[in-house]
Design a protein around this motif. Structure first.
Motif, PDB file in Angstrom:
ATOM      1  N   ALA A  10      89.365  85.405  69.928  1.00 50.97           N
ATOM      2  CA  ALA A  10      89.364  85.844  71.326  1.00 50.97           C
ATOM      3  C   ALA A  10      88.025  85.547  71.983  1.00 50.97           C
ATOM      4  O   ALA A  10      87.960  85.132  73.147  1.00 50.97           O
ATOM      5  N   GLN A  11      86.936  85.726  71.250  1.00 52.68           N
ATOM      6  CA  GLN A  11      85.611  85.463  71.786  1.00 52.68           C
ATOM      7  C   GLN A  11      85.432  83.986  72.133  1.00 52.68           C
ATOM      8  O   GLN A  11      84.858  83.642  73.171  1.00 52.68           O
ATOM      9  N   GLU A  12      85.917  83.106  71.282  1.00 57.21           N
ATOM     10  CA  GLU A  12      85.812  81.666  71.535  1.00 57.21           C
ATOM     11  C   GLU A  12      86.626  81.265  72.772  1.00 57.21           C
ATOM     12  O   GLU A  12      86.156  80.507  73.628  1.00 57.21           O
ATOM     13  N   LEU A  13      87.836  81.775  72.874  1.00 55.18           N
ATOM     14  CA  LEU A  13      88.657  81.461  74.044  1.00 55.18           C
ATOM     15  C   LEU A  13      88.060  82.069  75.311  1.00 55.18           C
ATOM     16  O   LEU A  13      88.088  81.456  76.381  1.00 55.18           O
ATOM     17  N   ARG A  14      87.503  83.266  75.196  1.00 60.38           N
ATOM     18  CA  ARG A  14      86.844  83.919  76.332  1.00 60.38           C
ATOM     19  C   ARG A  14      85.672  83.070  76.829  1.00 60.38           C
ATOM     20  O   ARG A  14      85.466  82.903  78.031  1.00 60.38           O
ATOM     21  N   ARG A  15      84.913  82.539  75.875  1.00 57.23           N
ATOM     22  CA  ARG A  15      83.768  81.708  76.244  1.00 57.23           C
ATOM     23  C   ARG A  15      84.226  80.466  77.004  1.00 57.23           C
ATOM     24  O   ARG A  15      83.625  80.076  78.008  1.00 57.23           O
ATOM     25  N   ARG A  16      85.296  79.836  76.553  1.00 55.38           N
ATOM     26  CA  ARG A  16      85.792  78.629  77.214  1.00 55.38           C
ATOM     27  C   ARG A  16      86.292  78.926  78.621  1.00 55.38           C
ATOM     28  O   ARG A  16      86.108  78.126  79.538  1.00 55.38           O
ATOM     29  N   ILE A  17      86.909  80.091  78.802  1.00 52.85           N
ATOM     30  CA  ILE A  17      87.384  80.482  80.136  1.00 52.85           C
ATOM     31  C   ILE A  17      86.207  80.749  81.059  1.00 52.85           C
ATOM     32  O   ILE A  17      86.154  80.287  82.201  1.00 52.85           O
ATOM     33  N   GLN A  18      85.232  81.491  80.566  1.00 44.38           N
ATOM     34  CA  GLN A  18      84.078  81.846  81.382  1.00 44.38           C
ATOM     35  C   GLN A  18      83.214  80.630  81.730  1.00 44.38           C
ATOM     36  O   GLN A  18      82.571  80.599  82.777  1.00 44.38           O
ATOM     37  N   ALA A  19      83.224  79.627  80.863  1.00 52.10           N
ATOM     38  CA  ALA A  19      82.444  78.414  81.118  1.00 52.10           C
ATOM     39  C   ALA A  19      83.182  77.444  82.030  1.00 52.10           C
ATOM     40  O   ALA A  19      82.614  76.444  82.463  1.00 52.10           O
ATOM     41  N   GLY A  20      84.450  77.739  82.342  1.00 49.61           N
ATOM     42  CA  GLY A  20      85.212  76.857  83.210  1.00 49.61           C
ATOM     43  C   GLY A  20      85.920  75.736  82.481  1.00 49.61           C
ATOM     44  O   GLY A  20      86.541  74.870  83.093  1.00 49.61           O
ATOM     45  N   GLU A  21      85.815  75.710  81.143  1.00 51.00           N
ATOM     46  CA  GLU A  21      86.519  74.682  80.369  1.00 51.00           C
ATOM     47  C   GLU A  21      88.027  74.872  80.475  1.00 51.00           C
ATOM     48  O   GLU A  21      88.797  73.904  80.431  1.00 51.00           O
ATOM     49  N   LEU A  22      88.436  76.115  80.609  1.00 52.32           N
ATOM     50  CA  LEU A  22      89.828  76.450  80.877  1.00 52.32           C
ATOM     51  C   LEU A  22      89.860  77.117  82.243  1.00 52.32           C
ATOM     52  O   LEU A  22      89.302  78.202  82.430  1.00 52.32           O
ATOM     53  N   ALA A  23      90.476  76.464  83.219  1.00 50.36           N
ATOM     54  CA  ALA A  23      90.503  76.966  84.596  1.00 50.36           C
ATOM     55  C   ALA A  23      91.763  77.786  84.849  1.00 50.36           C
ATOM     56  O   ALA A  23      92.720  77.722  84.070  1.00 50.36           O
TER      57      ALA A  23
END
Length: 307
Positions: A10-23
């Motif tokens: 969850a932390q890894e996916l959260r990081r990708r969302i917060q970084a904009g990698e997943l919009a």
């Protein structure tokens, strides 16, 4: 303490969302994809997505899967400010520039972030979603041409001035008229000042409160209604390279043939003499509207009259 596997995922996916990698709207890895990538059980993968869903970062879409939520919660560092006015102003200006050039249909948080050169998710610290962004854009558009502090003499001159300013704004920002809705009006202070201006202009003329409010909103709605095709016309001109006037000229032969059939005799009798344009229609309608309001004012009973 080492985090359990689901929390690490969850932390890894959260990081990708917060970084904009997943919009917003992008699919996140499915439970099957998570089990294959991280080598965990299906229950662990489900628990990781459930944690993100409870945080409001993702949502389930039937037939699609789990996607990044449209409205993501703000991510704040200890030094960040939830609503930095300077950054918000930059965001709104960038969005307005995009809308002026391309309309609001393709306006997304990702596009605005790209224009500013910042991660998409960082925008959510300052603007909650696209709807709030458009509201801020509308208010900023009206703020760009403020009403004068000293109005002209006479109620009619005041209403004509306000209407003319609104008309110019709709031409400068083709998306603006369509962004407004009188059934569910946006509560934008700078736009509402035009209603306040009209109400003040109609004060002490013998009109009751209901009539004054209807007159103020009707005039505002009339100008907006006349400008509602501005964005459509701007996009049509942009895509075809042909202006509205050029398009009408190209219809001349077809119109002549249609009128020659004799089924529209009154239309045919005035077609060659009438010179219609968006501006002439706006001016004619406003004059007629204000003439009708003038009649109302002349026949209004003075304050205090007992019937």
């Amino acid at each position: 303490m080492t985090q359990p596997p689901y929390a690490q995922i969850a932390q890894e996916l959260r990081r990708r969302i917060q970084a904009g990698e997943l919009a917003p709207g992008d699919r996140v890895p499915s439970t099957r994809a998570i089990t294959q990538r991280w080598g965990v059980a299906m229950a662990t993968a489900t628990k990781a997505l459930t944690a993100l869903r409870q945080e409001g970062l993702v949502r389930a879409v039937p037939g699609v899967g789990t996607v990044v939520a449209d409205i993501a919660p703000p991510v704040r560092s200890p030094r960040s400010t939830a609503e930095d006015p300077t950054v918000r102003t930059r965001v709104v200006r960038a969005a307005m520039a995009l809308a002026d050039a391309e309309g609001t249909t393709g306006l997304t948080m990702r596009r605005v972030a790209a224009e500013l050169g910042i991660p998409t998710m960082s925008l959510y610290r300052h603007v909650a979603n696209k709807e709030q962004l458009i509201t801020l854009m509308v208010d900023a558009a009206f703020a760009g041409e403020p009403l004068p502090t000293r109005p002209p003499e006479g109620w009619r001159a005041r209403l004509e001035l306000s209407a003319a300013m609104q008309w110019r704004l709709y031409q400068a920002h083709p998306w603006l008229a369509d962004a407004l809705n009188l059934s569910r009006p946006l509560l934008v202070p700078h736009g509402m000042r035009h209603i306040e201006w009209a109400l003040a202009a109609l004060d002490d003329l013998g009109l009751d409160a209901d009539t004054r409010m209807h007159a103020a909103v009707t005039i505002f709605g009339y100008v907006r209604g006349q400008a509602i095709d501005t964005e459509t016309e701007a996009r049509a001109t942009q895509s075809s390279g042909i202006t509205g006037e050029q398009w009408m000229d190209a219809q001349h032969d077809r119109m002549t043939a249609l009128l020659a059939q004799g089924r529209l005799p009154h239309f045919a009798s005035v077609a060659d003499e009438a010179a219609l344009s968006t501006t002439s229609l706006y001016e004619f309608g406003l004059t007629t509207l204000l003439d009708g309001l003038a009649t109302r004012i002349r026949t209004a009973k003075p304050h205090g009259t007992v019937t």
